[in-house]
Design an enzyme around this catalytic site. Structure first.
Site, mmCIF file in Angstrom:
data_model
loop_
_atom_site.group_PDB
_atom_site.id
_atom_site.type_symbol
_atom_site.label_atom_id
_atom_site.label_comp_id
_atom_site.label_asym_id
_atom_site.label_seq_id
_atom_site.Cartn_x
_atom_site.Cartn_y
_atom_site.Cartn_z
ATOM 1 N N SER A 88 0.814 -1.230 0.000
ATOM 2 C CA SER A 88 0.000 0.000 0.000
ATOM 3 C C SER A 88 0.839 1.268 0.000
ATOM 4 O O SER A 88 0.277 2.365 0.032
ATOM 5 C CB SER A 88 -0.922 0.009 1.214
ATOM 6 O OG SER A 88 -0.181 0.145 2.399
ATOM 7 N N THR A 99 -1.863 3.253 3.714
ATOM 8 C CA THR A 99 -1.079 4.491 3.657
ATOM 9 C C THR A 99 -0.267 4.497 4.933
ATOM 10 O O THR A 99 -0.586 3.767 5.861
ATOM 11 C CB THR A 99 -2.042 5.708 3.676
ATOM 12 O OG1 THR A 99 -2.875 5.654 2.530
ATOM 13 C CG2 THR A 99 -1.327 7.043 3.703
ATOM 14 N N THR A 105 1.790 6.910 0.126
ATOM 15 C CA THR A 105 0.856 5.836 -0.231
ATOM 16 C C THR A 105 0.954 5.483 -1.700
ATOM 17 O O THR A 105 1.404 6.307 -2.515
ATOM 18 C CB THR A 105 -0.596 6.294 0.071
ATOM 19 O OG1 THR A 105 -1.486 5.201 -0.082
ATOM 20 C CG2 THR A 105 -1.041 7.402 -0.876
ATOM 21 N N ARG A 131 -5.925 9.116 -10.583
ATOM 22 C CA ARG A 131 -6.673 9.405 -9.344
ATOM 23 C C ARG A 131 -5.704 9.832 -8.241
ATOM 24 O O ARG A 131 -4.675 9.206 -8.019
ATOM 25 C CB ARG A 131 -7.448 8.171 -8.909
ATOM 26 C CG ARG A 131 -8.221 8.309 -7.583
ATOM 27 C CD ARG A 131 -7.439 7.794 -6.407
ATOM 28 N NE ARG A 131 -8.228 7.752 -5.157
ATOM 29 C CZ ARG A 131 -7.720 7.516 -3.961
ATOM 30 N NH1 ARG A 131 -6.425 7.302 -3.818
ATOM 31 N NH2 ARG A 131 -8.480 7.494 -2.887
ATOM 32 N N VAL A 132 -6.040 10.898 -7.563
ATOM 33 C CA VAL A 132 -5.215 11.370 -6.450
ATOM 34 C C VAL A 132 -6.066 11.335 -5.190
ATOM 35 O O VAL A 132 -7.196 11.822 -5.181
ATOM 36 C CB VAL A 132 -4.708 12.804 -6.728
ATOM 37 C CG1 VAL A 132 -3.989 13.364 -5.508
ATOM 38 C CG2 VAL A 132 -3.779 12.795 -7.938
ATOM 39 N N GLY A 133 -5.524 10.742 -4.152
ATOM 40 C CA GLY A 133 -6.251 10.670 -2.880
ATOM 41 C C GLY A 133 -5.888 11.830 -1.978
ATOM 42 O O GLY A 133 -5.443 12.888 -2.419
ATOM 43 N N ASP A 134 -6.088 11.605 -0.701
ATOM 44 C CA ASP A 134 -5.849 12.668 0.287
ATOM 45 C C ASP A 134 -4.371 12.827 0.647
ATOM 46 O O ASP A 134 -3.949 13.901 1.100
ATOM 47 C CB ASP A 134 -6.642 12.380 1.564
ATOM 48 C CG ASP A 134 -6.252 11.044 2.196
ATOM 49 O OD1 ASP A 134 -6.042 10.063 1.443
ATOM 50 O OD2 ASP A 134 -6.149 10.972 3.427
ATOM 51 N N THR A 163 -5.448 8.149 7.165
ATOM 52 C CA THR A 163 -5.350 6.971 6.302
ATOM 53 C C THR A 163 -6.767 6.494 6.024
ATOM 54 O O THR A 163 -7.703 6.867 6.728
ATOM 55 C CB THR A 163 -4.553 5.831 6.976
ATOM 56 O OG1 THR A 163 -5.133 5.559 8.258
ATOM 57 C CG2 THR A 163 -3.099 6.212 7.179
ATOM 58 N N GLY A 164 -6.906 5.654 5.006
ATOM 59 C CA GLY A 164 -8.239 5.154 4.668
ATOM 60 C C GLY A 164 -8.728 5.803 3.389
ATOM 61 O O GLY A 164 -7.931 6.278 2.571
HETATM 62 N N1 GLY Z 1 -5.671 7.472 1.962
HETATM 63 C C1 GLY Z 1 -5.044 7.069 0.794
HETATM 64 C C2 GLY Z 1 -5.827 7.239 -0.417
HETATM 65 O O1 GLY Z 1 -7.041 7.275 -0.379
HETATM 66 O O2 GLY Z 1 -5.241 7.351 -1.470
#
Ligand code: GLY
Length: 349
Positions: A88, A201, A219, A229-232, A252-253
């Site tokens: 991850s 993450t 992550t 796609r970009v996460g947080d 995380t999550g």
């Molecule tokens: N928290 C990591 C993601 O959603 O990319």
């Protein structure tokens, strides 16, 4: 309330875990523990025993000997980035839907309130080191995709294949299970389970003896995501935030939910307003549930926080007595795994 469209419904129910968000937002789970003695310096990461030790030990060595707090947290994060066993983060992370590993990371340094991030970065094992260079060697805060890769190569990073055999086989199994109507046949070893599609993450947060803070979040993001796609994690204020007067937080999550509430900034703002790190993490989880009211909650998010004095907090939306949210702490009292609180029990499958 406006009617939910089919698209809204799909966006929140695809994973198959269903849990109503309509109930009272009480904490249902709390592992018994003594409150920790806040101490400085300290390092925390968003993992339990195994990774907690591996990540926190090199970071602690730097902090214990009076080194720089940003050096410390990044040294810890790089341990996971380089380890192919973790699917991850970094090298060995699960790829996007096309089988390409794309990494996100951010760093933030309290004394300067400066930050740097990279998103959708391919071919570089250690995105946290590139994020640091964005902070220190450019006048920008975030580089993405090809631009981030070119920047890393300009700084001498090596272009590498990040897809391990373990990750490739998981991706292939996911792909072969996607549809009964395409030409990929299901694999002999059975169905892909949703539980195999993580958003793992790691956050590493540190405070030095003088109270200077730094943090890093890194992550490979949501497994099998749409390319780009970009996460947080690389978004300052979402996956990471540091305020040298107050403390630091990381998430995380499911990143989409954390972005919607500016999660880590929210946690630090609550600490600034006088909430403890634990209360602040719990309130951020509740806020995510609140903004999802009327929808199904089929995801998990977790927040960790480190206050300037060395006090810590950890909370998640879902948990169980066997699997509460955890953080790993290393300070002068040694290594400890702190078990936090959660709002709902994991749904029974
Ligand atoms: N928290 C990591 C993601 O959603 O990319």
């Amino acid at each position: 309330m406006a009617q939910l469209s089919r698209r809204d419904f799909l966006k929140v129910s695809a994973a198959g875990l269903t849990l109503s968000a309509a109930g009272p937002l009480a904490i249902v789970g709390q592992a018994p523990r003594e409150p920790i003695r806040p101490r400085r310096p300290a390092v925390v990461c968003s993992r339990g025993e195994y990774w907690g030790r591996k990540v926190n030990e090199p970071a602690w060595e730097i902090l214990r000997s009076g080194g720089n707090v940003l050096d410390a947290v990044i040294k810890g994060a790089v341990v996971v980035e380089l380890d192919p066993e973790d699917t991850s983060v970094g090298y060995g992370g699960l790829p996007n839907e096309e089988g390409e590993v794309e990494l996100d990371a951010s760093v933030m340094y309290g004394p300067t309130h400066n930050c740097g991030a990279v998103a959708a970065l391919r071919h570089i094992k250690t995105p946290s080191l590139v994020a640091r260079l964005v902070m220190e060697r450019t006048d920008h805060m975030m580089l993405v995709g090809k631009g981030a890769l070119k920047f890393a190569l300009a700084h001498g990073f090596k272009k590498e294949n990040l897809l391990t055999e373990k990750a490739r086989l998981q991706w292939l199994k996911w792909k072969e299970n996607l549809s009964d109507e395409d030409d990929w046949l299901p694999p002999a070893d059975g169905k892909y389970s949703e539980g195999d599609r993580p958003t793992g993450t790691i956050n590493v947060l540190g405070v030095d003896a003088d109270g200077n803070l730094a943090g890093v979040t890194t992550t490979s993001g949501l497994a099998f995501k749409i390319p780009g796609r970009v996460g947080d994690s690389p978004i300052i204020g979402a996956g990471l935030y540091v305020d040298n007067e107050v403390g630091a937080a990381g998430a995380t999550g499911r990143g989409e939910e954390v972005i919607r509430i500016c999660g880590s900034f929210y946690v630090v703002s609550l600490m600034r307003a006088g909430k403890t790190p634990q209360e602040a993490c719990e309130l951020a989880c509740k806020r995510i549930v609140e903004v999802n009211r009327g929808r199904k909650i089929d995801f998990n998010d977790k927040f960790i926080a480190l206050r300037k004095d060395g006090q810590v907090g950890v909370a998640s939306i879902l948990g169980s007595p066997d699997r509460p949210p955890e953080l790993a702490l290393w300070n002068e009292d040694g290594f400890q795994v702190i078990r936090g609180t959660y709002l709902y029990e994991y749904p029974k499958s």
